[in-house]
Enzyme design. Structure first.
Site, short mmCIF file in Angstrom:
data_model
loop_
_atom_site.label_atom_id
_atom_site.label_comp_id
_atom_site.label_asym_id
_atom_site.label_seq_id
_atom_site.Cartn_x
_atom_site.Cartn_y
_atom_site.Cartn_z
CB ALA A 19 -11.49 -10.74 2.93
CB THR A 78 -3.91 -8.29 6.91
OG1 THR A 78 -2.69 -7.50 6.03
CG2 THR A 78 -4.91 -7.59 7.18
CG ASP A 79 1.56 -7.18 7.46
OD1 ASP A 79 0.49 -6.92 6.66
OD2 ASP A 79 2.62 -7.32 6.94
CD GLU A 80 -2.26 -3.68 4.44
OE1 GLU A 80 -3.27 -2.90 4.24
OE2 GLU A 80 -2.03 -3.99 3.34
CE1 TYR A 138 -7.96 -6.48 3.22
CE2 TYR A 138 -5.92 -5.26 3.84
CZ TYR A 138 -6.71 -6.49 3.65
OH TYR A 138 -6.10 -7.90 3.85
CB SER A 139 -5.80 -1.93 7.73
OG SER A 139 -6.10 -0.66 7.56
CE LYS A 152 -8.75 -9.80 6.76
NZ LYS A 152 -9.25 -10.98 6.20
CG ASN A 177 0.84 -14.14 0.95
OD1 ASN A 177 0.28 -15.15 0.89
ND2 ASN A 177 1.04 -13.55 2.11
N PRO A 222 3.61 1.54 -12.65
CG PRO A 222 1.23 1.35 -11.91
CD PRO A 222 2.44 1.03 -12.72
CG ASN A 249 6.29 -0.39 -2.69
OD1 ASN A 249 6.43 -1.57 -2.13
ND2 ASN A 249 5.75 0.52 -2.40
CG ASP A 282 2.02 7.79 -1.60
OD1 ASP A 282 1.84 6.76 -1.83
OD2 ASP A 282 2.60 8.43 -0.63
N PRO A 331 -3.31 7.57 -0.82
CG PRO A 331 -5.48 8.37 -1.44
CD PRO A 331 -4.56 7.32 -1.77
P1 NAD Z 1 -8.47 -11.95 -2.85
O1 NAD Z 1 -9.07 -10.75 -3.02
O2 NAD Z 1 -7.52 -12.64 -3.97
O3 NAD Z 1 -9.56 -13.33 -2.83
C1 NAD Z 1 -10.79 -13.14 -1.88
C2 NAD Z 1 -11.81 -14.02 -2.56
O4 NAD Z 1 -12.76 -13.81 -1.59
C3 NAD Z 1 -12.31 -14.19 -3.85
O5 NAD Z 1 -12.04 -15.28 -4.32
C4 NAD Z 1 -13.64 -13.35 -3.74
O6 NAD Z 1 -14.61 -13.99 -4.77
C5 NAD Z 1 -14.10 -14.09 -2.23
N1 NAD Z 1 -15.14 -13.11 -1.64
C6 NAD Z 1 -15.01 -12.09 -1.47
N2 NAD Z 1 -16.24 -11.42 -1.07
C7 NAD Z 1 -16.89 -12.86 -0.73
C8 NAD Z 1 -18.09 -12.84 -0.12
N3 NAD Z 1 -18.97 -12.15 0.43
N4 NAD Z 1 -18.51 -14.46 0.13
C9 NAD Z 1 -17.79 -15.21 -0.27
N5 NAD Z 1 -16.46 -14.97 -0.87
C10 NAD Z 1 -15.99 -13.96 -1.06
O7 NAD Z 1 -7.65 -12.16 -1.53
P2 NAD Z 1 -6.29 -12.74 -1.01
O8 NAD Z 1 -5.17 -11.91 -1.47
O9 NAD Z 1 -6.22 -14.31 -1.70
O10 NAD Z 1 -6.59 -12.63 0.39
C11 NAD Z 1 -7.38 -13.64 1.22
C12 NAD Z 1 -7.30 -13.65 2.67
O11 NAD Z 1 -6.00 -13.42 3.20
C13 NAD Z 1 -8.12 -12.27 2.86
O12 NAD Z 1 -8.75 -12.36 4.24
C14 NAD Z 1 -6.77 -11.02 3.14
O13 NAD Z 1 -7.42 -10.15 4.16
C15 NAD Z 1 -5.77 -12.04 3.62
N6 NAD Z 1 -4.42 -11.58 3.72
C16 NAD Z 1 -4.04 -11.25 2.07
C17 NAD Z 1 -2.60 -10.97 1.90
C18 NAD Z 1 -2.09 -10.77 0.71
O14 NAD Z 1 -0.89 -10.35 0.60
N7 NAD Z 1 -2.82 -10.85 -0.40
C19 NAD Z 1 -1.85 -11.07 3.34
C20 NAD Z 1 -2.52 -11.41 4.40
C21 NAD Z 1 -3.58 -11.69 4.69
O1 DAU Z 2 0.33 -6.82 4.21
C1 DAU Z 2 -0.67 -7.67 3.82
C2 DAU Z 2 -1.36 -7.11 2.67
O2 DAU Z 2 -0.62 -6.90 1.40
C3 DAU Z 2 -2.81 -7.73 2.56
O3 DAU Z 2 -3.63 -7.67 3.72
C4 DAU Z 2 -3.45 -6.90 1.35
O4 DAU Z 2 -4.68 -7.82 1.15
C5 DAU Z 2 -2.69 -6.92 0.26
O5 DAU Z 2 -3.42 -6.43 -0.86
C6 DAU Z 2 -1.38 -6.45 0.37
O6 DAU Z 2 -1.68 -5.12 0.50
P1 DAU Z 2 -0.41 -3.72 0.17
O7 DAU Z 2 -1.27 -2.65 0.03
O8 DAU Z 2 0.77 -3.87 0.70
O9 DAU Z 2 -0.32 -4.42 -1.42
P2 DAU Z 2 -0.42 -3.95 -2.83
O10 DAU Z 2 0.25 -4.95 -3.86
O11 DAU Z 2 -1.47 -3.04 -3.14
O12 DAU Z 2 0.87 -2.75 -2.88
C7 DAU Z 2 2.12 -3.19 -2.22
C8 DAU Z 2 2.89 -1.82 -2.14
O13 DAU Z 2 3.16 -1.32 -3.70
C9 DAU Z 2 2.14 -0.68 -1.52
O14 DAU Z 2 3.23 0.21 -0.62
C10 DAU Z 2 1.49 0.23 -2.42
C11 DAU Z 2 2.51 -0.06 -3.68
N1 DAU Z 2 2.11 0.15 -4.96
C12 DAU Z 2 0.87 -0.87 -5.32
C13 DAU Z 2 0.36 -0.84 -6.65
C14 DAU Z 2 -0.83 -1.52 -6.72
C15 DAU Z 2 2.45 0.82 -5.97
O15 DAU Z 2 3.65 1.40 -5.74
N2 DAU Z 2 2.11 0.82 -7.14
C16 DAU Z 2 0.83 0.03 -7.48
O16 DAU Z 2 0.40 0.13 -8.72
#
Ligand code: NAD
Ligand code: DAU
Length: 354
Positions: free
Chosen positions: A81, A132-134, A158-159, A162, A188, A213, A257, A288, A290
């Site tokens: 994704a 995702t929970d989003e 994004y959400s 998903k 995660n 930030p 955060n 912030d 958006p």
């Molecule tokens: P990530 O962005 O680190 O990794 C995504 C991977 O998908 C990358 O290796 C990328 O190369 C690959 N990819 C992207 N587009 C592709 C395509 N068209 N074909 C094949 N591969 C492709 O993401 P992540 O944080 O590891 O998240 C993995 C999954 O878990 C996602 O579906 C995300 O929505 C979900 N998720 C993430 C979190 C989080 O906190 N990161 C939480 C809940 C769910």
């Molecule tokens: O809840 C699950 C989701 O968690 C996954 O589905 C997404 O793939 C994953 O990216 C993550 O989304 P968030 O938007 O919650 O994660 P992020 O690390 O981008 O941001 C976490 C919180 O921190 C959010 O409230 C925004 C804030 N933030 C983020 C960044 C990058 C900051 O305050 N400063 C920053 O520079």
């Protein structure tokens, strides 16, 4: 054999490493190696015949058909994704393509393949959709955590993408009977996390003496889970989950955060003291995001009750492991930041994968 998509990313990479370390069967790892895909994460698997890496796109139907026909997996675990909310705000197109069209293409390829299986193999087959929970939107401070029946109210491109992919996966179960499992996990953190997300960004910026930030007032709340606990939950759902069901996965660790950033600073100050003083001096409140969701929290009672899953790491133990991992892997970080890992791709995969 199982097929994993997105297994060079953060969670997919951890899943692949954990799966093989736990003695899981061979897997095909299909990843397009976007900016977020990093084969260096999988470097310890070099020469391991159980890991077949394929550099390719989930939107490529002929490739999917070929892979399924050749490797005949018993399950697909779909991580691939576009995953970063901020990027989705700047450029939503790629999120629509990968998250919606890609999931559709994969579901269709899976359905065609599944229809060729005999009755026993059809019953045993699983399509695990990682979500995702989003998709549930934002909670008020006084609202109960997200349960599986919570209405969908996605707020970012994004959400929304998903959520659309979740609806497709659900429909492929209800309409075609494809044995779909879906999981919704909270934020995660852990090793191999690309430093665009809050925790790894804070670690690498703090080590480099750069600004940390924090968006808005820093009081947005997320529910943090160590990535290894998420990977184990996926293994449990794959093994014991009921097709057509969804399972919420979370750490029960709601934190603002600003508290996260302060916790990272405190650990770095302890493990790698900075003569210039505490890293908290680097914190800067910035504009912030958006549409920034205020609060996420997960009710993980269903997966606990039905499958016996519970997180093993506390936030304290998981964050300590994570910070230590970044301190111990400066090369991984440097290569990600410089983009040098992209050269590594050509060197190791000849631009085309195996
Ligand atoms: P990530 O962005 O680190 O990794 C995504 C991977 O998908 C990358 O290796 C990328 O190369 C690959 N990819 C992207 N587009 C592709 C395509 N068209 N074909 C094949 N591969 C492709 O993401 P992540 O944080 O590891 O998240 C993995 C999954 O878990 C996602 O579906 C995300 O929505 C979900 N998720 C993430 C979190 C989080 O906190 N990161 C939480 C809940 C769910
Ligand atoms: O809840 C699950 C989701 O968690 C996954 O589905 C997404 O793939 C994953 O990216 C993550 O989304 P968030 O938007 O919650 O994660 P992020 O690390 O981008 O941001 C976490 C919180 O921190 C959010 O409230 C925004 C804030 N933030 C983020 C960044 C990058 C900051 O305050 N400063 C920053 O520079």
């Amino acid at each position: 054999m199982i097929l994993v998509t997105g297994g060079a990313g953060f969670i997919g990479g951890n899943f692949v490493l954990d799966w093989l370390a736990a003695g899981g069967e061979a897997l095909v790892n299909l990843d397009a190696l976007t900016y977020a895909g990093n084969p260096e994460t999988l470097a310890t698997l070099a020469g391991d015949a159980r890991h077949v890496f394929v550099h390719g796109d989930i939107c490529d139907r002929p490739l999917l058909d070929r892979l399924l026909a050749t490797h005949r997996p018993r399950a697909i675990v779909h991580f691939a994704a576009e995953s970063h909310v901020d990027r989705s705000i700047h450029g939503p197109g790629e999120f629509i393509r990968t998250n919606i069209e890609g999931t559709f293409t994969l579901l269709e390829a899976a359905r065609a393949y599944w229809n060729t299986l005999d009755a026993a193999a059809r019953r045993a087959f699983r399509f695990h959709h990682v979500s995702t929970d989003e998709v549930y939107g934002s909670l008020r401070a006084d609202e109960a955590p997200f349960c599986e029946e919570h209405p969908y109210q996605p707020n970012s491109p994004y959400s929304a993408s998903k959520a659309a992919s979740d609806h497709l996966a659900r429909a492929w179960f209800h309409t075609y009977g494809l044995p779909v499992l879906a999981t919704h996990c909270s934020n995660n953190y852990g090793p191999f996390h690309f430093p665009e997300k809050l925790i790894p960004l804070t670690i690498v910026n703090a080590l480099a003496g750069r600004t940390l930030p924090v968006y808005g007032d820093g009081l947005n709340v997320r529910d943090w889970l160590y990535v290894g606990d998420h990977c184990r939950a996926i293994r449990d759902v794959l093994a014991q989950g009921r097709p057509g069901e969804t399972y919420n996965i979370g750490g029960g660790n709601e934190m603002t955060n600003i508290d996260i950033v302060r916790a990272v600073c405190a650990l770095l100050d302890e493990l790698r003291p900075d003569p210039a003083g505490s890293r908290e001096r680097l914190i800067a409140f910035v504009a912030d995001r958006p549409g920034h969701d205020r609060r996420y929290a997960i009710d993980a009672r269903k997966i606990g009750r039905e499958l016996g899953w519970r997180p093993r790491e506390t936030f304290e133990s998981g964050l300590r492991k994570t910070v230590r991992w970044y301190l111990d892997h400066p090369e991984w970080v440097a290569n990600v930041q410089s983009g040098a890992y992209r050269g590594w791709i050509d060197k190791h995969y000849g631009g085309a994968g195996t």
